[in-house]
Design an enzyme around this catalytic site. Structure first.
Site, mmCIF file in Angstrom:
data_model
loop_
_atom_site.group_PDB
_atom_site.id
_atom_site.type_symbol
_atom_site.label_atom_id
_atom_site.label_comp_id
_atom_site.label_asym_id
_atom_site.label_seq_id
_atom_site.Cartn_x
_atom_site.Cartn_y
_atom_site.Cartn_z
ATOM 1 N N HIS A 222 -43.380 3.423 -7.559
ATOM 2 C CA HIS A 222 -44.690 4.032 -7.302
ATOM 3 C C HIS A 222 -45.642 2.944 -6.798
ATOM 4 O O HIS A 222 -45.688 1.842 -7.346
ATOM 5 C CB HIS A 222 -45.228 4.662 -8.590
ATOM 6 C CG HIS A 222 -46.524 5.377 -8.365
ATOM 7 N ND1 HIS A 222 -46.589 6.607 -7.747
ATOM 8 C CD2 HIS A 222 -47.795 5.020 -8.650
ATOM 9 C CE1 HIS A 222 -47.858 6.977 -7.654
ATOM 10 N NE2 HIS A 222 -48.607 6.040 -8.204
ATOM 11 N N MET B 267 -41.275 13.338 -3.822
ATOM 12 C CA MET B 267 -42.598 13.775 -4.248
ATOM 13 C C MET B 267 -42.553 15.058 -5.079
ATOM 14 O O MET B 267 -43.322 15.994 -4.858
ATOM 15 C CB MET B 267 -43.504 13.938 -3.027
ATOM 16 C CG MET B 267 -43.635 12.652 -2.209
ATOM 17 S SD MET B 267 -44.056 11.173 -3.176
ATOM 18 C CE MET B 267 -45.834 11.285 -3.125
HETATM 19 C C1 GAR Z 1 -43.435 4.782 -1.303
HETATM 20 O O1 GAR Z 1 -44.601 4.007 -1.138
HETATM 21 C C2 GAR Z 1 -43.246 5.159 -2.756
HETATM 22 O O2 GAR Z 1 -43.686 4.188 -3.653
HETATM 23 C C3 GAR Z 1 -44.096 6.401 -2.851
HETATM 24 O O3 GAR Z 1 -43.799 7.101 -1.659
HETATM 25 C C4 GAR Z 1 -43.604 6.138 -0.611
HETATM 26 C C5 GAR Z 1 -42.365 6.527 0.172
HETATM 27 O O4 GAR Z 1 -42.248 5.742 1.318
HETATM 28 N N1 GAR Z 1 -43.792 7.169 -4.009
HETATM 29 C C6 GAR Z 1 -44.713 7.818 -4.732
HETATM 30 O O5 GAR Z 1 -45.880 7.888 -4.427
HETATM 31 C C7 GAR Z 1 -44.177 8.500 -5.994
HETATM 32 N N2 GAR Z 1 -45.226 9.047 -6.740
HETATM 33 P P1 GAR Z 1 -40.879 5.620 2.089
HETATM 34 O O6 GAR Z 1 -40.423 7.055 2.399
HETATM 35 O O7 GAR Z 1 -41.211 4.882 3.342
HETATM 36 O O8 GAR Z 1 -39.891 4.895 1.224
#
Ligand code: GAR
Length: 188
Positions: free
Chosen positions: A108, A89
């Site tokens: 994303h 992030m």
């Molecule tokens: C995921 O849904 C990913 O797409 C998002 O963070 C989450 C992480 O989940 N990424 C973003 O929003 C990037 N802007 P995880 O830690 O369970 O993989």
């Protein structure tokens, strides 16, 4: 012949990290996790998969350029060719972008360019859209911008809650990301 090496960058739970680790026939070896949040769930997942983790706190460095310089050193030491952002992030700065030009991919949870930034699932849910989805893209210096590699849609049903929508989107993420990684690593 040994596989090309890749790093995953993550700040959170690590369900996408886990999905990448569990994928069959991945053409690269995940040889490093980079995490900017001490205590994040993904660190334990890396440990369980025997993937070395470099965990850092940006505030311990004087600037983004400074910590990214350090990350580039770690990535070079580990012979990493590809970087997969999986819930990292933070905006990637020019130091990392230049060092790994064309080799940094992000996932994303929306159909970009709609709903970039934090809480994309909540943003889409509260906007009342009927279709949202998942995007995998090469990154540039923007927030969730850069050339799109693949997108998959997810329908929002009338009885969906934010939580059920998140479950549906993450299920798609866990299938799409390993598939895209396989394709791009083999063709580039
Ligand atoms: C995921 O849904 C990913 O797409 C998002 O963070 C989450 C992480 O989940 N990424 C973003 O929003 C990037 N802007 P995880 O830690 O369970 O993989």
């Amino acid at each position: 012949m040994s596989k090309v090496k890749a790093a995953v960058f993550a700040s959170g739970t690590g369900s996408n990290f886990q999905a990448i680790m569990e994928a069959n026939n991945l053409p690269c070896e995940i040889s490093l996790l980079i995490c900017d949040k001490p205590g994040a769930g993904v660190i334990e997942k890396a440990k369980n998969s025997d993937v070395p983790a470099f965990v850092f706190q940006p505030k311990e460095f004087t600037s983004k350029a400074e910590y990214e310089k350090h990350l580039v050193e770690k990535l070079r030491e580990a012979n990493v060719s590809w970087i997969f952002l999986a819930g990292y992030m933070r905006i990637v700065g020019p130091t990392l972008l230049t060092a790994f030009e064309g080799k940094i991919v992000n996932i994303h949870p929306s159909l970009l360019p709609d709903f970039p930034g934090k809480d994309a699932i909540g943003q889409a849910y509260h906007a009342g859209v009927k279709t949202t989805g998942v995007t995998v893209h090469f990154i540039d210096e923007g927030i969730d911008t850069g050339p799109i590699i693949a997108q998959e849609t997810v329908e929002v049903q009338d009885d969906d809650t934010e939580e059920t929508l998140k479950e549906k989107i993450q299920k798609v993420e866990h299938e799409l990301y390993p598939k895209v990684i396989q394709q791009i690593v083999q063709t580039k």
